[in-house]
Design an enzyme around this catalytic site. Structure first.
Site: not given
Length: 265
Positions: A78, A80, A177, A235, A240
């Site tokens: 995941d 960011e 992603d 987030h 996550d």
């Protein structure tokens, strides 16, 4: 007859066996056996209902064993990335976490986690920090995306994930992603995308197949639908990933078999 009385009767049979006629003792034992079976069945039924109420399936068997998955390992990922309102371009990955999930036990075996220094927009926006919890000091001086991708490859090799006989696949919450973010940034920087990033499981699709409803709000809806507590901060890339792994484990215990959802590149 209550379980307490059943236990009392057993104690009597053991302590008084020497004083009790053999034929009557045998009859008494025959009478107690069905009673004990009923008591144990009752306890099992209560425990099963409690497990089911917490989203763990309808029986203890569902907790101790579940159908084998198609993959030896699931690689939960995941990202960011840099962001603002209105959105900045290009976006750049600033957190790169992967959890290695054993496909047989659905337990986390290893973790890869690095922060990445953005180069096009090196200064994080207040919006980005508020959303992700990532502050400027967490990305300053960190490796570039190219360096992080090299370390990912080293980690994959160390974990045995590059062995052709080992089946593994990435898992993400959505297609962004690996369909948009990573290939888009790699194209911008002129970097190749490793083949293992080109197939994945979209957890939202898997959840909808298993539960019959689309999780509009992503992890929050999936946790709610499975009666799970949300782990950590929304987030946060690594948090996550932990939520994704927990949701996968719960669905697997319910008998769900995960399959690739992305189309081949």
């Amino acid at each position: 007859v209550s379980d307490a009385s059943g236990c009392s009767m057993i104690a009597f049979l053991h302590t008084g066996a020497a004083k009790f006629p053999r034929n009557l003792l045998s009859r008494a034992r025959q009478a107690v056996s069905p009673l004990l079976a009923g008591v144990l069945k009752g306890y099992s039924s209560i425990l099963s209902r409690k497990l089911a109420s917490h989203g763990f399936g309808a029986s203890m068997a569902a907790m101790s064993s579940f159908p084998p998955q198609r993959y030896h390992y699931f690689l939960v990922l995941d990202f960011e990335a840099t962001c603002d309102k209105p959105q900045i371009h290009p976006q750049e990955i600033i957190e790169f976490p992967i959890l290695k999930l054993n496909g047989r036990t659905m337990e986390i075996e290893s973790t890869f986690h690095m922060y990445v220094q953005p180069v096009v927009h090196p200064q994080l926006t207040p919006f980005c920090t508020e959303l992700t919890g990532i502050i400027q000091g967490m990305v300053d001086g960190q490796p570039s995306l190219q360096q992080v991708l090299e370390r990912v490859d080293e980690w994959m090799a160390k974990e045995g994930l590059l062995d052709p006989s080992v089946k593994s696949i990435f898992v993400t919450c959505g297609d962004w992603d690996l369909k948009v973010m990573l290939p888009g940034q790699c194209q911008y920087l002129g970097l190749p995308v490793a083949d293992y990033f080109k197939q994945w499981i979209n957890l939202k699709k898997a959840y909808s197949f298993a539960m019959g409803s689309w999780p509009k709000n992503g992890l929050l809806d999936m946790n709610k639908g499975l009666n799970l507590q949300h782990i950590g901060r929304p987030h946060s890339g690594i948090d996550d990933c932990k939520n994704i792994a927990n949701i996968m484990k719960t669905l697997a215990h319910r008998g769900f078999i995960f399959k690739q959802t992305s189309k081949p590149f």
